[in-house]
Every structure is written in structure tokens, then in C-alpha cells.
Design a protein around this motif. Structure first.
Motif, short mmCIF file in Angstrom:
data_model
loop_
_atom_site.label_atom_id
_atom_site.label_comp_id
_atom_site.label_asym_id
_atom_site.label_seq_id
_atom_site.Cartn_x
_atom_site.Cartn_y
_atom_site.Cartn_z
N GLU A 145 5.73 -2.57 3.65
CA GLU A 145 5.87 -1.47 4.52
C GLU A 145 7.40 -0.99 4.35
OE1 GLU A 145 6.05 -0.82 9.18
OE2 GLU A 145 3.91 -1.64 8.53
N LEU A 146 7.56 0.28 4.15
CA LEU A 146 9.12 0.80 4.14
C LEU A 146 9.45 1.29 5.42
CD1 LEU A 146 8.89 2.42 0.69
CD2 LEU A 146 9.92 0.46 1.21
N ASP A 147 10.48 1.09 5.78
CA ASP A 147 11.35 1.41 7.03
C ASP A 147 12.73 1.56 6.64
OD1 ASP A 147 11.87 1.53 9.78
OD2 ASP A 147 13.02 -0.28 9.55
N PHE A 148 13.20 2.97 6.89
CA PHE A 148 14.65 3.24 6.66
C PHE A 148 15.66 2.33 7.11
CE2 PHE A 148 18.43 5.89 7.36
CZ PHE A 148 18.73 6.30 5.91
N ASP A 149 15.63 2.11 8.39
CA ASP A 149 16.50 1.16 8.85
C ASP A 149 16.83 -0.11 8.30
OD1 ASP A 149 17.53 3.22 10.59
OD2 ASP A 149 16.02 2.69 12.26
N ALA A 150 15.65 -0.61 7.86
CA ALA A 150 15.66 -2.10 7.33
C ALA A 150 15.88 -2.03 5.65
CB ALA A 150 14.20 -2.78 7.65
N ASP A 151 15.18 -1.04 5.02
CA ASP A 151 15.03 -1.00 3.53
C ASP A 151 15.82 -0.20 2.91
OD1 ASP A 151 13.00 -2.84 4.00
OD2 ASP A 151 11.45 -1.42 4.28
N ALA A 152 16.42 0.68 3.39
CA ALA A 152 17.13 1.94 2.75
C ALA A 152 18.30 1.22 2.04
CB ALA A 152 17.63 3.04 3.71
N MET A 153 18.66 1.67 0.72
CA MET A 153 19.78 1.09 0.32
C MET A 153 20.99 1.54 0.58
SD MET A 153 18.28 0.40 -3.76
CE MET A 153 19.73 0.12 -4.40
N TYR A 154 22.17 0.94 0.18
CA TYR A 154 23.33 1.46 0.77
C TYR A 154 23.91 2.15 -0.83
CZ TYR A 154 23.37 -0.99 5.14
OH TYR A 154 23.15 -1.54 6.35
N GLY A 209 30.49 3.14 -0.12
CA GLY A 209 31.22 2.24 0.68
C GLY A 209 30.09 1.86 1.77
N PRO A 210 30.62 0.84 2.48
CA PRO A 210 29.46 0.25 3.69
C PRO A 210 29.15 1.18 4.45
CG PRO A 210 31.90 -0.49 4.15
CD PRO A 210 32.02 0.40 2.69
N GLU A 211 27.99 0.95 5.19
CA GLU A 211 27.44 1.70 6.11
C GLU A 211 27.11 3.23 5.61
OE1 GLU A 211 26.25 0.25 8.72
OE2 GLU A 211 27.30 -1.44 8.24
N GLN A 212 26.72 3.42 4.31
CA GLN A 212 26.39 4.84 3.79
C GLN A 212 25.08 4.56 3.09
OE1 GLN A 212 29.36 6.71 1.59
NE2 GLN A 212 30.93 6.60 3.13
N ARG A 213 24.15 4.69 3.82
CA ARG A 213 22.67 4.62 3.22
C ARG A 213 22.29 5.69 2.09
NH1 ARG A 213 19.58 0.40 5.24
NH2 ARG A 213 20.22 -0.11 7.27
N PHE A 214 21.48 5.56 1.19
CA PHE A 214 21.12 6.31 0.04
C PHE A 214 20.15 7.27 0.60
CE2 PHE A 214 22.23 6.07 -4.71
CZ PHE A 214 21.70 7.22 -4.84
N LEU A 215 20.69 8.02 1.36
CA LEU A 215 19.55 9.39 1.90
C LEU A 215 20.28 10.44 1.26
CD1 LEU A 215 17.48 10.36 3.78
CD2 LEU A 215 19.52 10.52 5.37
#
Length: 189
Positions: free
Chosen positions: A95-104, A108-114
Motif C-alpha cells: 500500500e502507498l501512503d504519502f506521509d509514510a512512503d513519499a521520498m525526500y 533538503g530535509p522535510e521536502q517531499r518529492f511532490l
């Protein structure tokens, strides 16, 4: 100080004159030529912004495939046409979950690959659809090949992404089966 042109008339008296009709015509023609060179560049800017979005999507797909191969781990690109965005995920389970699985991002830290396509295209491009084995998720296995499910080892049949602009421009990004090669073709506009 004298403005315009002056001409000598008989008897050495100088009269102030204006520009001739020929001089005015030459200036107007030069301005017309300059405008003709500038206007096509301005009117084609939306098409260029759509192309920029298409190139960014293709580059991110290739990045995801390379990352899967480099780390010998499954990766996915999750497309969301409703929000005109996509994100890149580390596939940890079925299962894919943005909060758990989105790469950075590497920025820099805390910048998800959205990726918000509106921000990459100045609002000119729209993610029309994404179809990979009847899903909006493109999954790469540990060897960088597209597969047909999060926990599947079966090769994907490939898929396509459609990106369009308000000017009628439409591009198809085709992800080929087995190799994951990305091919871009213009299909409208």
C-alpha cells in the motif's frame, strides 16, 4: 537647440521643417518588422510551458527508475490528475501512503518529492490522465523494470500519461514495457 530638420530656403533664411513622409514610413516599417519578430515568441510561451512540464515528468520518471536500480529497491510514481500533481514513493509494502512512503528531495530535509504541475508550468499544463495497467501508479522493480503491481514480479504492459495545455497542445508520454523507456510524442495542437 533645433528640433527636427531644417532646410535652407532662398536668401539664407533657415526654416524649421518636420520629418518627411518617407522617413516616417521607414520608421513605421521598422517598427512593424520588430513587432512581427516579438509577437510569435510571446504567443508560443504557453506551448513552451507545457513542454517544460512534459520534460519534467519524463525526467522524474527516469530519476525514479534510476533510483530503483541504484538502491535495488522498488520505487513508484503516483499520478493524481485531479490535483494536477504526482509524487515519488519508496515502495515498502502493498500500500502507498504519502506521509509514510513519499521520498525526500535532495534539496533538503522535510521536502517531499511532490510535484505540482501548475508550479512547473506556470499554470499552463494539465495532467489529463495516467494509465498503467488500469492504475495511476507507475512501479519500478529492483532492476528498474516496470511491474504491474506493488508486490508483483510480472512485467507491466507499460502505460501512458497525457499532458495538455489550454491552447489545445497535448503530449503523450509512453512508458514502454520491460525497459521503462520513456517516449514523448505530440498528439494534439
Amino acid at each position: 537647440m533645433m528640433l527636427g530638420r531644417s532646410a535652407k530656403s532662398g536668401g539664407g533664411v533657415r526654416r524649421r521643417g518636420g520629418y518627411t513622409l518617407l522617413e516616417l514610413m521607414i520608421v513605421l516599417i521598422l517598427m512593424g518588422v520588430a513587432a512581427a519578430l516579438v509577437i510569435p515568441n510571446v504567443s508560443g510561451s504557453e506551448s513552451i510551458r507545457v513542454q517544460t512540464a512534459v520534460r519534467a515528468i519524463a525526467a522524474d520518471i527516469m530519476y525514479t527508475q534510476s533510483d530503483a536500480l541504484a538502491y535495488q529497491a522498488r520505487r513508484a510514481v503516483v499520478f493524481d490528475p485531479a490535483s494536477n500533481s504526482y509524487w515519488i514513493a519508496e515502495v515498502a509494502d502493498d500500500e502507498l501512503d504519502f506521509d509514510a512512503d513519499a521520498m525526500y528531495k535532495i534539496d533538503g530535509p522535510e521536502q517531499r518529492f511532490l510535484v505540482d504541475i501548475d508550479s512547473t508550468s506556470g499554470g499552463a499544463a494539465q495532467l489529463i490522465s495516467a494509465d498503467f495497467d488500469e492504475d495511476e501508479v507507475l512501479i519500478f522493480d529492483e532492476l528498474g523494470g516496470p511491474v504491474d503491481g506493488l508486490d508483483s514480479d510480472s512485467p507491466s504492459a507499460g502505460g501512458e500519461i497525457l499532458v495538455g495545455g489550454d491552447d489545445g497542445t497535448v503530449y503523450r508520454l509512453i512508458v514502454e514495457p520491460y525497459t521503462g523507456r520513456v517516449v514523448v510524442e505530440r498528439v494534439g495542437g
